[in-house]
Design an enzyme around this catalytic site. Sequence first.
Site, PDB file in Angstrom:
ATOM      1  N   GLY A  10       3.391  -0.004   2.527  1.00 13.44           N
ATOM      2  CA  GLY A  10       2.207   0.468   3.246  1.00 13.44           C
ATOM      3  C   GLY A  10       1.878  -0.493   4.370  1.00 13.44           C
ATOM      4  O   GLY A  10       2.173  -1.689   4.275  1.00 13.44           O
TER       5      GLY A  10
ATOM      6  N   GLN B 108      -2.818  -4.541  11.089  1.00 10.65           N
ATOM      7  CA  GLN B 108      -1.742  -5.490  10.782  1.00 10.65           C
ATOM      8  C   GLN B 108      -0.711  -5.590  11.901  1.00 10.65           C
ATOM      9  O   GLN B 108       0.112  -6.504  11.904  1.00 10.65           O
ATOM     10  CB  GLN B 108      -1.031  -5.098   9.477  1.00 10.65           C
ATOM     11  CG  GLN B 108      -1.920  -5.246   8.250  1.00 10.65           C
ATOM     12  CD  GLN B 108      -1.141  -4.938   6.988  1.00 10.65           C
ATOM     13  OE1 GLN B 108      -1.033  -3.775   6.601  1.00 10.65           O
ATOM     14  NE2 GLN B 108      -0.576  -5.946   6.365  1.00 10.65           N
TER      15      GLN B 108
ATOM     16  N   CYS C  98       0.822  -8.807   0.410  1.00  9.62           N
ATOM     17  CA  CYS C  98       0.444  -8.254   1.710  1.00  9.62           C
ATOM     18  C   CYS C  98       1.322  -8.849   2.797  1.00  9.62           C
ATOM     19  O   CYS C  98       1.539 -10.059   2.816  1.00  9.62           O
ATOM     20  CB  CYS C  98      -1.026  -8.597   1.971  1.00  9.62           C
ATOM     21  SG  CYS C  98      -1.635  -7.980   3.539  1.00  9.62           S
ATOM     22  N   LEU C  99       1.827  -7.998   3.696  1.00  9.70           N
ATOM     23  CA  LEU C  99       2.695  -8.492   4.774  1.00  9.70           C
ATOM     24  C   LEU C  99       1.943  -9.452   5.697  1.00  9.70           C
ATOM     25  O   LEU C  99       2.561 -10.261   6.374  1.00  9.70           O
ATOM     26  CB  LEU C  99       3.270  -7.322   5.577  1.00  9.70           C
ATOM     27  CG  LEU C  99       4.253  -6.411   4.842  1.00  9.70           C
ATOM     28  CD1 LEU C  99       4.696  -5.262   5.735  1.00  9.70           C
ATOM     29  CD2 LEU C  99       5.463  -7.195   4.329  1.00  9.70           C
TER      30      LEU C  99
ATOM     31  N   HIS D  90      -5.495  -0.678  -1.024  1.00  9.09           N
ATOM     32  CA  HIS D  90      -5.186  -1.944  -0.339  1.00  9.09           C
ATOM     33  C   HIS D  90      -5.164  -1.730   1.181  1.00  9.09           C
ATOM     34  O   HIS D  90      -5.773  -2.500   1.934  1.00  9.09           O
ATOM     35  CB  HIS D  90      -3.831  -2.469  -0.844  1.00  9.09           C
ATOM     36  CG  HIS D  90      -3.327  -3.683  -0.135  1.00  9.09           C
ATOM     37  ND1 HIS D  90      -3.158  -4.898  -0.762  1.00  9.09           N
ATOM     38  CD2 HIS D  90      -2.939  -3.887   1.157  1.00  9.09           C
ATOM     39  CE1 HIS D  90      -2.711  -5.792   0.125  1.00  9.09           C
ATOM     40  NE2 HIS D  90      -2.555  -5.196   1.286  1.00  9.09           N
ATOM     41  N   GLU D  91      -4.482  -0.670   1.617  1.00  8.57           N
ATOM     42  CA  GLU D  91      -4.361  -0.421   3.061  1.00  8.57           C
ATOM     43  C   GLU D  91      -5.701  -0.019   3.671  1.00  8.57           C
ATOM     44  O   GLU D  91      -6.038  -0.446   4.777  1.00  8.57           O
ATOM     45  CB  GLU D  91      -3.302   0.652   3.346  1.00  8.57           C
ATOM     46  CG  GLU D  91      -1.885   0.311   2.894  1.00  8.57           C
ATOM     47  CD  GLU D  91      -1.404  -1.059   3.343  1.00  8.57           C
ATOM     48  OE1 GLU D  91      -1.858  -1.552   4.397  1.00  8.57           O
ATOM     49  OE2 GLU D  91      -0.579  -1.660   2.628  1.00  8.57           O
TER      50      GLU D  91
ATOM     51  N   HIS E 187      -7.888  -2.827   4.701  1.00  4.82           N
ATOM     52  CA  HIS E 187      -7.579  -3.434   6.000  1.00  4.82           C
ATOM     53  C   HIS E 187      -8.409  -2.806   7.128  1.00  4.82           C
ATOM     54  O   HIS E 187      -8.737  -3.465   8.105  1.00  4.82           O
ATOM     55  CB  HIS E 187      -6.093  -3.273   6.342  1.00  4.82           C
ATOM     56  CG  HIS E 187      -5.195  -4.273   5.660  1.00  4.82           C
ATOM     57  ND1 HIS E 187      -5.322  -5.627   5.848  1.00  4.82           N
ATOM     58  CD2 HIS E 187      -4.155  -4.106   4.810  1.00  4.82           C
ATOM     59  CE1 HIS E 187      -4.379  -6.259   5.133  1.00  4.82           C
ATOM     60  NE2 HIS E 187      -3.669  -5.356   4.487  1.00  4.82           N
TER      61      HIS E 187
HETATM   62 ZN    ZN Z   1      -2.105  -5.793   3.242  1.00  2.00          ZN
END
Ligand code: ZN
Length: 178
Positions: free
Chosen positions: A46, A51, A95-96, A137-138, A141
């Site tokens: 995701g 991001q 998380c990236l 989670h996304e 953001h």
């Molecule tokens: Zn994340």
Amino acid sequence: MALRTIVTWPADVLAAEAAPVTTFDEAFATLAEDMFETMYANVGIGLAAPQVGESLRLVVVDMTAGTETQGSEKLVLANPKIVAKKGDIIWEEACLSLPGISGKVKRALNVTVEAQNVKGEPFTVEAEGQFAVVLQHEFDHLDGVVFIQRVSPLQRKFLVREYKKKASESKDEREDSE
Ligand code: ZN
């Protein structure tokens, strides 16, 4: 299509409330495709627009990312809203934008989400388990929230220390290789 650079924490764009998507044009579709490409290249399932430095309420998800059928469950969610949730699940999240660390976060087990697709058409999706976790989670953001804000203060302190240590180690490695 192009790979975008992943913004890492801390960064203003990751702490900001993202703006609603109002234009569903070609540039928007390109951004969504770029996000899929960037997500696959970084082995994520995701990715949220902040991001990649775009403060927009846009998330892409593919639960088949990293598997043989990668690309078969591509989901673009513009202006997503959780309209119902049920139950609890604790999941080890990563998380990236916070490479190198992970932590257990409590989320809803089931969510019902209303969103718009890449053309702006409304749709509803129901998710359970890991799929529900990824969506929550996304969506965080888009509200300027990262997963380390969802753990206990003590755990957060530990994770931030870990993160800073790993970040400085990888910086040293980069400097060594220059
Ligand atoms: Zn994340």
